[in-house]
Design a protein around this motif. Structure first.
Motif, PDB file in Angstrom:
ATOM      1  N   PRO A 173     -27.744 -44.776   7.447  1.00 27.71           N
ATOM      2  CA  PRO A 173     -26.202 -43.931   6.773  1.00 27.71           C
ATOM      3  C   PRO A 173     -26.746 -42.911   6.470  1.00 27.71           C
ATOM      4  CG  PRO A 173     -26.349 -45.410   5.859  1.00 27.71           C
ATOM      5  CD  PRO A 173     -27.530 -45.998   6.618  1.00 27.71           C
ATOM      6  N   ALA A 174     -27.688 -42.317   5.422  1.00 24.09           N
ATOM      7  CA  ALA A 174     -27.818 -41.334   4.385  1.00 24.09           C
ATOM      8  C   ALA A 174     -28.867 -40.933   5.454  1.00 24.09           C
ATOM      9  CB  ALA A 174     -28.675 -42.097   2.948  1.00 24.09           C
ATOM     10  N   GLY A 175     -29.663 -41.018   5.909  1.00 23.19           N
ATOM     11  CA  GLY A 175     -30.581 -40.414   6.612  1.00 23.19           C
ATOM     12  C   GLY A 175     -29.541 -39.170   7.824  1.00 23.19           C
ATOM     13  N   LEU A 176     -28.726 -40.150   8.837  1.00 22.06           N
ATOM     14  CA  LEU A 176     -28.128 -39.613   9.573  1.00 22.06           C
ATOM     15  C   LEU A 176     -27.698 -38.569   8.474  1.00 22.06           C
ATOM     16  CD1 LEU A 176     -27.485 -42.968  11.770  1.00 22.06           C
ATOM     17  CD2 LEU A 176     -29.043 -40.927  12.215  1.00 22.06           C
ATOM     18  N   MET A 177     -26.599 -39.023   7.839  1.00 17.17           N
ATOM     19  CA  MET A 177     -25.813 -37.837   7.099  1.00 17.17           C
ATOM     20  C   MET A 177     -26.258 -36.562   7.017  1.00 17.17           C
ATOM     21  SD  MET A 177     -22.392 -37.347   6.453  1.00 17.17           S
ATOM     22  CE  MET A 177     -21.750 -38.626   6.288  1.00 17.17           C
ATOM     23  N   ALA A 178     -27.667 -36.290   6.510  1.00 16.84           N
ATOM     24  CA  ALA A 178     -27.725 -35.799   6.056  1.00 16.84           C
ATOM     25  C   ALA A 178     -28.849 -34.945   7.413  1.00 16.84           C
ATOM     26  CB  ALA A 178     -30.140 -36.081   5.181  1.00 16.84           C
ATOM     27  N   ALA A 179     -29.550 -35.856   8.506  1.00  9.45           N
ATOM     28  CA  ALA A 179     -29.426 -34.705   9.781  1.00  9.45           C
ATOM     29  C   ALA A 179     -28.051 -34.236  10.137  1.00  9.45           C
ATOM     30  CB  ALA A 179     -29.719 -35.978  10.701  1.00  9.45           C
ATOM     31  N   GLU A 180     -27.414 -33.772  10.386  1.00 10.24           N
ATOM     32  CA  GLU A 180     -25.844 -33.568  10.494  1.00 10.24           C
ATOM     33  C   GLU A 180     -25.758 -32.621   9.328  1.00 10.24           C
ATOM     34  OE1 GLU A 180     -21.685 -34.550  12.193  1.00 10.24           O
ATOM     35  OE2 GLU A 180     -22.223 -36.047  10.925  1.00 10.24           O
ATOM     36  N   GLU A 181     -25.869 -32.276   8.519  1.00  8.67           N
ATOM     37  CA  GLU A 181     -25.493 -31.501   7.928  1.00  8.67           C
ATOM     38  C   GLU A 181     -26.520 -30.162   8.110  1.00  8.67           C
ATOM     39  OE1 GLU A 181     -23.732 -30.396   5.669  1.00  8.67           O
ATOM     40  OE2 GLU A 181     -22.480 -32.287   6.637  1.00  8.67           O
ATOM     41  N   LEU A 182     -28.324 -31.310   8.398  1.00  4.83           N
ATOM     42  CA  LEU A 182     -29.508 -29.966   8.352  1.00  4.83           C
ATOM     43  C   LEU A 182     -29.142 -29.434   9.688  1.00  4.83           C
ATOM     44  CD1 LEU A 182     -32.067 -32.023   7.328  1.00  4.83           C
ATOM     45  CD2 LEU A 182     -31.629 -29.582   6.346  1.00  4.83           C
ATOM     46  N   ALA A 183     -28.845 -29.919  10.370  1.00 13.51           N
ATOM     47  CA  ALA A 183     -28.513 -29.804  11.972  1.00 13.51           C
ATOM     48  C   ALA A 183     -27.135 -28.046  11.838  1.00 13.51           C
ATOM     49  CB  ALA A 183     -28.177 -30.563  13.107  1.00 13.51           C
ATOM     50  N   LEU A 184     -26.238 -28.829  11.293  1.00  9.29           N
ATOM     51  CA  LEU A 184     -24.643 -28.024  11.361  1.00  9.29           C
ATOM     52  C   LEU A 184     -25.375 -26.145  10.573  1.00  9.29           C
ATOM     53  CD1 LEU A 184     -22.513 -30.392  10.206  1.00  9.29           C
ATOM     54  CD2 LEU A 184     -21.993 -29.144  12.598  1.00  9.29           C
ATOM     55  N   ALA A 185     -26.704 -26.533  10.038  1.00  2.61           N
ATOM     56  CA  ALA A 185     -26.923 -25.785   8.712  1.00  2.61           C
ATOM     57  C   ALA A 185     -27.863 -24.613  10.606  1.00  2.61           C
ATOM     58  CB  ALA A 185     -27.766 -25.780   7.834  1.00  2.61           C
ATOM     59  N   GLY A 186     -28.321 -25.182  11.272  1.00  2.74           N
ATOM     60  CA  GLY A 186     -28.774 -24.311  12.151  1.00  2.74           C
ATOM     61  C   GLY A 186     -30.282 -24.322  12.199  1.00  2.74           C
ATOM     62  N   LEU A 187     -30.749 -26.021  11.382  1.00  5.72           N
ATOM     63  CA  LEU A 187     -32.480 -26.120  11.637  1.00  5.72           C
ATOM     64  C   LEU A 187     -32.347 -27.321  12.864  1.00  5.72           C
ATOM     65  CD1 LEU A 187     -31.640 -26.051   8.193  1.00  5.72           C
ATOM     66  CD2 LEU A 187     -33.531 -26.798   8.297  1.00  5.72           C
ATOM     67  N   LYS A 188     -34.026 -27.015  13.421  1.00  2.30           N
ATOM     68  CA  LYS A 188     -34.343 -28.119  14.461  1.00  2.30           C
ATOM     69  C   LYS A 188     -34.559 -29.445  13.183  1.00  2.30           C
ATOM     70  CE  LYS A 188     -37.065 -29.100  18.007  1.00  2.30           C
ATOM     71  NZ  LYS A 188     -36.149 -29.559  18.863  1.00  2.30           N
ATOM     72  N   VAL A 189     -34.321 -30.434  14.090  1.00  4.54           N
ATOM     73  CA  VAL A 189     -33.871 -31.849  12.976  1.00  4.54           C
ATOM     74  C   VAL A 189     -34.379 -33.023  13.960  1.00  4.54           C
ATOM     75  CG1 VAL A 189     -33.075 -33.273  11.664  1.00  4.54           C
ATOM     76  CG2 VAL A 189     -32.132 -31.319  11.501  1.00  4.54           C
ATOM     77  N   VAL A 190     -35.681 -33.148  13.396  1.00  3.44           N
ATOM     78  CA  VAL A 190     -36.111 -34.702  13.970  1.00  3.44           C
ATOM     79  C   VAL A 190     -36.100 -35.837  12.535  1.00  3.44           C
ATOM     80  CG1 VAL A 190     -38.057 -36.093  14.509  1.00  3.44           C
ATOM     81  CG2 VAL A 190     -37.629 -33.648  14.761  1.00  3.44           C
ATOM     82  N   VAL A 191     -35.065 -36.904  13.393  1.00  2.00           N
ATOM     83  CA  VAL A 191     -35.523 -38.008  12.789  1.00  2.00           C
ATOM     84  C   VAL A 191     -36.108 -39.261  13.218  1.00  2.00           C
ATOM     85  CG1 VAL A 191     -33.592 -40.049  11.333  1.00  2.00           C
ATOM     86  CG2 VAL A 191     -32.651 -37.578  12.368  1.00  2.00           C
ATOM     87  N   ALA A 192     -37.238 -39.746  11.985  1.00  2.00           N
ATOM     88  CA  ALA A 192     -37.961 -40.392  12.206  1.00  2.00           C
ATOM     89  C   ALA A 192     -37.715 -41.797  11.750  1.00  2.00           C
ATOM     90  CB  ALA A 192     -39.556 -39.925  11.872  1.00  2.00           C
ATOM     91  N   GLU A 193     -37.857 -43.242  12.575  1.00  2.00           N
ATOM     92  CA  GLU A 193     -37.201 -44.547  12.317  1.00  2.00           C
ATOM     93  C   GLU A 193     -38.166 -45.387  12.101  1.00  2.00           C
ATOM     94  OE1 GLU A 193     -36.058 -47.386  10.967  1.00  2.00           O
ATOM     95  OE2 GLU A 193     -34.651 -45.748  10.546  1.00  2.00           O
ATOM     96  N   ALA A 194     -38.614 -45.804  11.587  1.00  2.00           N
ATOM     97  CA  ALA A 194     -39.712 -46.683  11.281  1.00  2.00           C
ATOM     98  C   ALA A 194     -39.579 -48.110  12.667  1.00  2.00           C
ATOM     99  CB  ALA A 194     -39.771 -47.438  10.716  1.00  2.00           C
ATOM    100  N   LYS A 195     -38.081 -47.923  12.868  1.00  2.00           N
ATOM    101  CA  LYS A 195     -37.827 -49.500  13.845  1.00  2.00           C
ATOM    102  C   LYS A 195     -37.480 -48.789  14.900  1.00  2.00           C
ATOM    103  CE  LYS A 195     -37.947 -52.837  10.464  1.00  2.00           C
ATOM    104  NZ  LYS A 195     -39.040 -54.541  10.321  1.00  2.00           N
TER     105      LYS A 195
END
Length: 376
Positions: free
Chosen positions: A11-33
């Motif tokens: 949840p922390a990572g996905l929330m950070a990703a959403e805020e970054l994307a809303l700000a116009g950044l190209k976002v990659v979320v890397a998950e080990a599982k």
């Protein structure tokens, strides 16, 4: 276009990703599982307690870290409810103030959230194991990225099979407070007569430890003492406070003594039955109280529960310890690693169950994402 990498898809990572994307950044979320938010989904099996509907000062007081206040002020219980409802997940508040999605599970909310992130252009990479900086071991081999900003959201050190193994801390030992179990059970070396009662709930009692009193319930398990009533006191117990149990919290000591006097010379087991103690309460009395050099009445009101310490950290619901707030700036950026931020259970904070954990993960993820976007 500026780029960001978020490491960890809880949840922390996905929330950070959403805020970054809303700000116009190209976002990659890397998950080990192989899939995202596994601990979040596990929490959903018991209803997914998203937050706690109570006065804000009471809510903030549940956390052990004042550093969280601005993040919780910016995204608190009411914001969590609106966030869930914006994902078309209606919520309700139970009698205790705990807030749940009406679906009583995490999967519908997570699916809706992932669809929204996908629509924002967030790219989720699974089986990407972080090996330092912005490098990953992936099914296609080693991948090295060069993002403008990075958000670390790799969790604490419990439930390793779901992804939170705390291994990341080995790469930054000088920045981390040692991990400790939080919201955990405690081991008990039970006598054989307790075995038939394993799994039994102990209800309508008052637990006390370290100056804290809690009315609630817990469970007698094969491994020891577990459940919400124990978790509330787990920090004090971990720090050495003794655990005491009032088996009759609605009856005064004087009234208990009077009832015992009326019982006359009956056997103690029969006396306890006359007091309307259920089998598990009677068993606990004989397990911990029969040889005490105090009266039966005082033992019923102040029964010591002797344990052998916390259960292993990997069994804990959450952990204390992690990245210390003194190594982070006000925006959750690592002072020693410019443009690298951290969020969620990676941070050194502790709170009880009851919606506090998920709320703080969402709030710190949002905060880190917003500040990382400003830094990019």
């Amino acid at each position: 276009m500026k780029t960001a990498v978020v490491i960890g898809a809880g949840p922390a990572g996905l929330m950070a990703a959403e805020e970054l994307a809303l700000a116009g950044l190209k976002v990659v979320v890397a998950e080990a599982k192989p899939s995202p938010a596994r601990k979040f989904l596990m929490a959903g099996k018991s209803g997914l307690n998203l937050t706690k509907d109570e006065a804000f000062e009471d809510f903030v007081a549940a956390y052990d870290s004042p550093a969280l206040r601005p993040m919780l002020e910016a995204f608190g219980p009411e914001d969590v409810k609106r966030w869930a409802e914006a994902l078309e997940q209606d919520v309700f508040t139970g009698s205790s103030g705990r807030v749940f999605p009406k679906a009583m599970k995490a999967s519908p909310l997570l699916r809706a959230w992932l669809r929204r992130l996908d629509a924002l252009g967030v790219e989720l990479k699974t089986r990407w194991r972080w090996i330092g900086e912005a490098e990953f071991e992936t099914p296609e081999g080693r991948v090295s990225l060069t993002p403008d900003v990075t958000v670390l959201a790799m969790g604490g050190a419990s439930w390793a099979r779901l992804g939170s193994d705390g291994a990341w801390a080995q790469d930054m030992p000088d920045l981390v407070a040692p991990f400790q179990p939080a919201n955990m059970g405690f081991a008990v070396n039970w006598s054989a007569h307790m075995a038939p009662l394993f799994g039994a709930p102990v209800k309508q009692v008052e637990l006390r430890a370290g100056g804290i009193k809690h009315r609630g319930e817990f469970v007698v398990s094969k491994r020891g003492l577990e459940g919400g009533g124990i978790y509330v006191l787990s920090k004090a117990m971990r720090e050495g406070a003794a655990l005491w149990l009032d088996l009759m919290p609605d009856v005064s000591l004087a009234e208990v003594e009077a009832r015992l006097a009326k019982a006359g010379k009956q056997s103690l087991p029969n006396v306890l039955k006359r007091l309307k103690l259920d089998p598990v309460k009677r068993a606990l009395f004989f397990e911990f109280g029969k040889d005490r050099d105090v009266s039966v009445a005082r033992t019923l009101k102040n029964l010591p529960l002797i344990h052998a310490g916390p259960r292993p950290i990997d069994e804990a619901i959450s952990t204390a310890g992690g990245l210390r707030f003194d190594v982070l700036d006000a925006g959750l950026m690592l002072k020693s690693k410019p443009n690298v931020f951290a969020a969620g259970e990676m941070l050194d904070w502790e709170a009880p169950t009851g919606g506090y954990l998920i709320t703080a993960c969402l709030a710190t993820g949002r905060w880190a994402g917003q500040h990382a976007a400003k830094r990019a």
